[in-house]
Design a protein around this motif. Structure first.
Motif, PDB file in Angstrom:
ATOM      1  N   PHE A 158       0.833  -1.205   0.000  1.00 17.65           N
ATOM      2  CA  PHE A 158       0.000   0.000   0.000  1.00 17.65           C
ATOM      3  C   PHE A 158       0.869   1.258   0.000  1.00 17.65           C
ATOM      4  N   THR A 159       2.002   1.194   0.728  1.00 16.33           N
ATOM      5  CA  THR A 159       2.911   2.346   0.729  1.00 16.33           C
ATOM      6  C   THR A 159       3.450   2.603  -0.668  1.00 16.33           C
ATOM      7  N   ASN A 160       3.844   1.536  -1.348  1.00 15.90           N
ATOM      8  CA  ASN A 160       4.360   1.688  -2.716  1.00 15.90           C
ATOM      9  C   ASN A 160       3.282   2.197  -3.667  1.00 15.90           C
ATOM     10  N   ILE A 161       2.039   1.712  -3.461  1.00  4.53           N
ATOM     11  CA  ILE A 161       0.939   2.180  -4.314  1.00  4.53           C
ATOM     12  C   ILE A 161       0.701   3.666  -4.112  1.00  4.53           C
ATOM     13  N   ASN A 162       0.730   4.108  -2.848  1.00  8.19           N
ATOM     14  CA  ASN A 162       0.546   5.531  -2.578  1.00  8.19           C
ATOM     15  C   ASN A 162       1.662   6.363  -3.206  1.00  8.19           C
ATOM     16  N   ALA A 163       2.897   5.817  -3.143  1.00  8.02           N
ATOM     17  CA  ALA A 163       4.021   6.537  -3.755  1.00  8.02           C
ATOM     18  C   ALA A 163       3.856   6.610  -5.267  1.00  8.02           C
ATOM     19  N   LEU A 164       3.358   5.535  -5.865  1.00  6.56           N
ATOM     20  CA  LEU A 164       3.176   5.526  -7.318  1.00  6.56           C
ATOM     21  C   LEU A 164       2.076   6.480  -7.749  1.00  6.56           C
ATOM     22  N   THR A 165       0.980   6.518  -6.980  1.00  2.00           N
ATOM     23  CA  THR A 165      -0.128   7.402  -7.354  1.00  2.00           C
ATOM     24  C   THR A 165       0.265   8.869  -7.251  1.00  2.00           C
ATOM     25  N   GLY A 166       1.270   9.181  -6.414  1.00  2.00           N
ATOM     26  CA  GLY A 166       1.726  10.561  -6.309  1.00  2.00           C
ATOM     27  C   GLY A 166       2.879  10.897  -7.233  1.00  2.00           C
ATOM     28  N   ASN A 167       3.297   9.956  -8.048  1.00  2.00           N
ATOM     29  CA  ASN A 167       4.419  10.170  -8.972  1.00  2.00           C
ATOM     30  C   ASN A 167       3.927  10.871 -10.234  1.00  2.00           C
ATOM     31  N   GLU A 168       4.418  12.105 -10.457  1.00  2.00           N
ATOM     32  CA  GLU A 168       3.974  12.891 -11.610  1.00  2.00           C
ATOM     33  C   GLU A 168       4.378  12.225 -12.925  1.00  2.00           C
ATOM     34  N   ALA A 169       5.570  11.638 -12.951  1.00  2.00           N
ATOM     35  CA  ALA A 169       6.022  10.983 -14.189  1.00  2.00           C
ATOM     36  C   ALA A 169       5.103   9.824 -14.549  1.00  2.00           C
ATOM     37  N   LEU A 170       4.687   9.068 -13.521  1.00  2.00           N
ATOM     38  CA  LEU A 170       3.795   7.952 -13.786  1.00  2.00           C
ATOM     39  C   LEU A 170       2.436   8.433 -14.268  1.00  2.00           C
ATOM     40  N   LEU A 171       1.934   9.510 -13.638  1.00  3.99           N
ATOM     41  CA  LEU A 171       0.654  10.064 -14.083  1.00  3.99           C
ATOM     42  C   LEU A 171       0.741  10.548 -15.519  1.00  3.99           C
ATOM     43  N   GLN A 172       1.882  11.187 -15.858  1.00  3.20           N
ATOM     44  CA  GLN A 172       2.064  11.633 -17.242  1.00  3.20           C
ATOM     45  C   GLN A 172       2.116  10.448 -18.198  1.00  3.20           C
ATOM     46  N   SER A 173       2.740   9.350 -17.738  1.00  4.89           N
ATOM     47  CA  SER A 173       2.782   8.145 -18.571  1.00  4.89           C
ATOM     48  C   SER A 173       1.381   7.614 -18.823  1.00  4.89           C
ATOM     49  N   PHE A 174       0.540   7.652 -17.783  1.00  3.32           N
ATOM     50  CA  PHE A 174      -0.840   7.208 -17.962  1.00  3.32           C
ATOM     51  C   PHE A 174      -1.571   8.097 -18.966  1.00  3.32           C
ATOM     52  N   LYS A 175      -1.318   9.416 -18.871  1.00  5.66           N
ATOM     53  CA  LYS A 175      -1.947  10.329 -19.832  1.00  5.66           C
ATOM     54  C   LYS A 175      -1.472  10.033 -21.247  1.00  5.66           C
ATOM     55  N   ASN A 176      -0.168   9.779 -21.381  1.00  4.39           N
ATOM     56  CA  ASN A 176       0.360   9.441 -22.709  1.00  4.39           C
ATOM     57  C   ASN A 176      -0.278   8.161 -23.246  1.00  4.39           C
ATOM     58  N   ILE A 177      -0.473   7.205 -22.353  1.00  5.77           N
ATOM     59  CA  ILE A 177      -1.111   5.958 -22.770  1.00  5.77           C
ATOM     60  C   ILE A 177      -2.537   6.213 -23.230  1.00  5.77           C
ATOM     61  N   GLU A 178      -3.251   7.101 -22.497  1.00  3.20           N
ATOM     62  CA  GLU A 178      -4.614   7.436 -22.901  1.00  3.20           C
ATOM     63  C   GLU A 178      -4.627   8.108 -24.271  1.00  3.20           C
ATOM     64  N   ALA A 179      -3.656   9.035 -24.492  1.00  7.98           N
ATOM     65  CA  ALA A 179      -3.577   9.701 -25.793  1.00  7.98           C
ATOM     66  C   ALA A 179      -3.264   8.694 -26.894  1.00  7.98           C
TER      67      ALA A 179
END
Length: 299
Positions: A158-179
């Motif tokens: 859960f700690t790692n998941i929280n860290a991942l959800t707050g990672n801007e690079a990962l969020l940007q990667s998700f946006k890129n995947i959506e695009a």
């Protein structure tokens, strides 16, 4: 002659028979074998876990008897006395235990845990009692250590998941995947449209191929005609014409020839020009004054 049985005696006998049938029927429904010889043993429990009369007494999964009675020991209120009716042929080895076992449905039964001993309890003896570990207890005993060891791992996850959800690079990667997904959807629609128009395109290509085949056929025909033409005689005629033109050109360039003198002698050219102009003037004057040159007399 006196009657052997009065009406009252017959009624009494019928009532007794009915009561006997009722008693035996109830006992039979309880699972009590009235006519089967049994030995009785006892066990004392602090908690009977809902054990009831007629509950089975099992040995290795086989029913060897049943609970005959369950009652509170009033001289020892914290204890319950259980009476067991067992098959007369069955003997309980010394140090065996009568364990109360509960099923998943909540029903309780007695399980005789046999001991290895050559000595046996006598009928009427009290057998050591206990509570068998139920299915839920066994599951809890087996699962709790694993769950306890799993909790730190879950906390880390859960700690790692929280860290991942707050990672801007990962969020940007998700946006890129959506695009990218949206682009792929658009491309898929375009491909579908192209596939729908493919039959017409194939038809047009077939028409072009047919036209090319016709052109190639015509070219082959022209090539064949050219191959069949008298090229040798044509080349000979062309060579003769070229020679004649060369000779004519040589005469024109030679001032000693008539044509060369005409082209190269400027005085001769001027005289011819003047003569031509004089002829033109004469013809003009003849058109204007024909009577001057033609005199016709009528007789």
């Amino acid at each position: 002659m006196k009657k052997l049985f009065t009406k009252e005696m017959m009624i009494g006998a019928c009532v007794l028979i009915a009561l006997a049938i009722l008693f035996f029927g109830i006992e039979y429904l309880k699972g009590v074998s009235i006519f089967k010889p049994s030995n009785y043993y006892y066990a004392v429990y602090s908690d009977v876990k809902g054990l009831e009369v007629s509950a089975p007494v099992m040995v290795n999964g086989y029913k060897i008897g049943q609970v005959d009675n369950v009652e509170l020991m009033y001289d020892r209120p914290d204890c319950v006395l259980v009476s067991m009716s067992l098959d007369k042929k069955f003997k309980i080895p010394v140090n065996s235990k009568a364990l109360i076992e509960s099923s998943l449905l909540g029903t309780a039964s007695v399980k005789i845990e046999m001991a290895r001993n050559s000595e046996y309890y006598s009928p009427g003896d009290t057998v050591p009692a206990g509570i068998a570990a139920g299915m839920m207890d066994q599951v809890s005993e087996q699962l709790l250590p694993g769950v306890s060891g799993l909790m730190p791992k879950l906390d880390s996850i859960f700690t790692n998941i929280n860290a991942l959800t707050g990672n801007e690079a990962l969020l940007q990667s998700f946006k890129n995947i959506e695009a990218l997904t949206a682009t792929l959807n658009t491309t898929a629609k375009t491909l579908n449209a192209t596939v729908r128009t493919l039959p017409a395109t194939v038809g047009a290509v077939n028409d072009v191929v047919a036209s090319v085949d016709s052109i190639v056929s015509d070219l082959n025909k022209v090539t064949s005609d050219i191959a069949d033409a008298p090229i040798d005689s044509t080349l000979n005629n062309f060579n003769r014409i070229s020679a004649d033109l060369a000779a004519l050109t040589e005469q024109l360039q030679n001032p000693n020839s008539t044509l060369g003198a005409l082209l190269n002698d400027s005085a001769l050219y001027d005289n011819l020009a003047k003569a031509s102009q004089s002829i033109d003037s004469l013809l003009v004057d003849i058109r204007k004054n024909p009577k001057r040159y033609i005199n016709i007399k009528l007789l």
